[in-house]
Design a protein around this motif. Structure first.
Motif, PDB file in Angstrom:
ATOM      1  N   PRO A 106      80.742-153.956 -56.185  1.00 42.45           N
ATOM      2  CA  PRO A 106      80.966-154.453 -57.546  1.00 42.45           C
ATOM      3  C   PRO A 106      82.421-154.781 -57.819  1.00 42.45           C
ATOM      4  CG  PRO A 106      80.595-152.085 -57.564  1.00 42.45           C
ATOM      5  CD  PRO A 106      80.319-152.542 -56.165  1.00 42.45           C
ATOM      6  N   ASN A 107      82.621-155.725 -58.731  1.00 42.52           N
ATOM      7  CA  ASN A 107      83.962-156.127 -59.136  1.00 42.52           C
ATOM      8  C   ASN A 107      84.435-155.185 -60.250  1.00 42.52           C
ATOM      9  OD1 ASN A 107      86.332-157.509 -59.623  1.00 42.52           O
ATOM     10  ND2 ASN A 107      85.352-159.154 -60.786  1.00 42.52           N
ATOM     11  N   LYS A 108      84.817-153.970 -59.843  1.00 45.75           N
ATOM     12  CA  LYS A 108      85.225-152.948 -60.810  1.00 45.75           C
ATOM     13  C   LYS A 108      86.576-152.363 -60.431  1.00 45.75           C
ATOM     14  CE  LYS A 108      80.502-151.460 -61.964  1.00 45.75           C
ATOM     15  NZ  LYS A 108      79.567-150.309 -62.012  1.00 45.75           N
ATOM     16  N   LYS A 109      87.155-151.629 -61.367  1.00 48.72           N
ATOM     17  CA  LYS A 109      88.431-150.958 -61.111  1.00 48.72           C
ATOM     18  C   LYS A 109      88.224-149.478 -60.814  1.00 48.72           C
ATOM     19  CE  LYS A 109      91.161-154.157 -63.924  1.00 48.72           C
ATOM     20  NZ  LYS A 109      92.112-154.298 -65.065  1.00 48.72           N
ATOM     21  N   ASP A 110      86.975-149.076 -60.575  1.00 49.72           N
ATOM     22  CA  ASP A 110      86.700-147.682 -60.247  1.00 49.72           C
ATOM     23  C   ASP A 110      87.354-147.314 -58.920  1.00 49.72           C
ATOM     24  OD1 ASP A 110      85.145-147.555 -62.514  1.00 49.72           O
ATOM     25  OD2 ASP A 110      83.273-147.990 -61.454  1.00 49.72           O
ATOM     26  N   ARG A 111      87.624-146.020 -58.749  1.00 53.40           N
ATOM     27  CA  ARG A 111      88.170-145.524 -57.485  1.00 53.40           C
ATOM     28  C   ARG A 111      87.005-145.418 -56.490  1.00 53.40           C
ATOM     29  NH1 ARG A 111      92.025-140.458 -58.453  1.00 53.40           N
ATOM     30  NH2 ARG A 111      89.979-139.453 -58.659  1.00 53.40           N
ATOM     31  N   MET A 112      86.667-146.537 -55.883  1.00 51.83           N
ATOM     32  CA  MET A 112      85.472-146.624 -55.066  1.00 51.83           C
ATOM     33  C   MET A 112      85.817-146.797 -53.591  1.00 51.83           C
ATOM     34  SD  MET A 112      82.317-149.335 -55.401  1.00 51.83           S
ATOM     35  CE  MET A 112      83.247-150.634 -54.598  1.00 51.83           C
TER      36      MET A 112
END
Length: 301
Positions: free
Chosen positions: A206-212
Motif C-alpha cells: 500500500p501507498n502509506k506512511k506506516d512503518r511497514m
C-alpha cells in the motif's frame, strides 16, 4: 754376486714404480672427489641465494597487495559513512550506490548458470547464503511495467517497481547488467529485466506512511498474504511496545477489521444483487464500452 745385486736393484725399482702409480691414482681420485663436493656445495649455495631472492620478492608482492586491500577497505568504510548521511533521502543513496557499482562486483563461480569469472570480484549486494533466494534487484519505471503487465488492479502510487531476481538464471543476458546487479539496484526496462524470467509474481504494497516491512520467505508456493501487527495478545489497536502478532489481513491500526464475515441475511441480499448484475451484464457492457474507450489513458480509467 754382482748379478744378484743388479736383480735386486731392478726389482726395487719396479716396485717403486708400481707404488708411485698407485699413489698418483689415489691422489687423483681423492682430488676429483673433493673437487666434486666443493662444486656441488657451490651450486647449492647459488640455489639458496636464488630461493632467498624469490622469497623476498614474494614477500614484497604480498605486502603490496596488503596495502592495496587496506586502501580498498578504507574507501569502502568511507562510502558506508557517506551512505549514512543520506538515510533520509533514498534516491540520493541509490545514486551513490549506482555510481560505485562498477567497482564492487560479485564473484560468480558457476559459469553454467551464467556467472561471471572469478576475476570479477567485489563487494556483493547479497551474500552466498542467498544464492537461491535473491541475486539482484532491478528498478523498472512504473508506467513501463504496468504497460507490459496489466494484472487488473488500478494504479495507486508513484514509486518505480522493484523486481527481485531469485537465482542466477533469471538475470538479464547482458554481462554488464549482471555485474551491476551484483552490487547495486539497477534501473532497466521491463523487457530487459524480465527477459529470463519464466515466472513472474507480483506483490503490491500500500501507498502509506506506516512503518511497514515486507518479509520474503523461501518456502512452498503460497498465494496467501499474511499480515502481522504490534498489538496486545487480547486484541485492540496498534501498540508499538508489543511484539508483532498475526492479524486479519484487513486489520487497521485502530484494531478494526475492514473485512467482516457477513451474516445470512446479508449473504442473501448480495446474492440478489449479483443475480441482477449477471442478467444485465452484456447489455450494460455494450453501453459502457464506447464511453470507457474514450476516457481511458494507457488502458486505465
Amino acid at each position: 754376486m754382482v748379478r744378484l745385486q743388479s736383480r735386486t736393484s731392478q726389482s726395487a725399482s719396479k716396485k717403486l714404480s708400481i707404488f708411485t702409480i698407485v699413489k698418483y691414482v689415489l691422489v687423483s681420485g681423492l682430488s676429483f672427489y673433493f673437487g666434486s663436493i666443493i662444486t656441488v656445495k657451490s651450486f647449492g649455495s647459488e640455489d639458496s641465494i636464488l630461493n632467498t631472492h624469490q622469497i623476498s620478492e614474494i614477500k614484497r608482492n604480498y605486502e603490496a597487495l596488503l596495502q592495496v586491500e587496506r586502501k580498498r577497505n578504507e574507501e569502502l568504510n568511507a562510502r558506508v559513512q557517506e551512505h549514512s548521511k543520506y538515510d533520509s533521502s533514498p534516491q540520493q543513496a541509490m545514486n551513490i550506490n549506482s555510481h560505485n557499482s562498477q567497482e564492487n562486483r560479485d564473484n560468480y563461480d558457476n559459469h553454467e548458470e551464467g556467472r561471471l569469472p572469478d576475476a570479477e570480484i567485489g563487494q556483493s549486494l547479497f551474500d552466498s547464503s542467498l544464492q537461491y533466494m535473491a541475486v539482484g534487484i532491478s528498478k523498472i519505471d512504473r508506467e513501463d511495467f504496468l504497460g507490459n503487465f496489466d494484472y487488473g488492479s488500478p494504479s495507486d502510487g508513484i514509486s518505480p517497481v522493484l523486481l527481485m531476481h531469485h537465482n542466477q538464471r533469471s538475470l538479464p543476458m547482458s554481462n554488464e547488467k549482471k555485474r551491476q546487479l551484483s552490487s547495486s539496484i539497477v534501473p532497466m526496462s521491463a523487457m530487459d529485466a524480465t527477459e529470463n524470467c519464466d515466472f513472474l509474481y507480483v506483490v503490491t504494497v500500500p501507498n502509506k506512511k506506516d512503518r511497514m516491512c515486507t518479509a520474503i520467505v523461501q518456502n512452498y508456493e503460497n498465494f496467501h498474504m499474511q499480515k502481522w501487527m504490534r498489538r496486545s495478545e487480547h486484541g485492540g489497536p496498534l501498540i508499538r511496545t508489543e511484539p508483532l502478532r498475526y492479524v486479519n489481513r484487513g486489520m487497521n491500526s485502530k484494531g478494526m477489521r475492514t473485512f467482516r464475515v457477513p451474516d445470512q441475511s446479508t449473504i442473501m441480499k448480495h446474492w440478489e444483487t449479483l443475480g441482477t448484475y449477471f442478467k444485465n451484464f452484456h447489455d450494460v457492457l455494450l453501453e459502457l464500452k464506447p464511453i470507457a474507450e474514450k476516457v481511458a489513458v494507457k488502458n486505465t480509467i
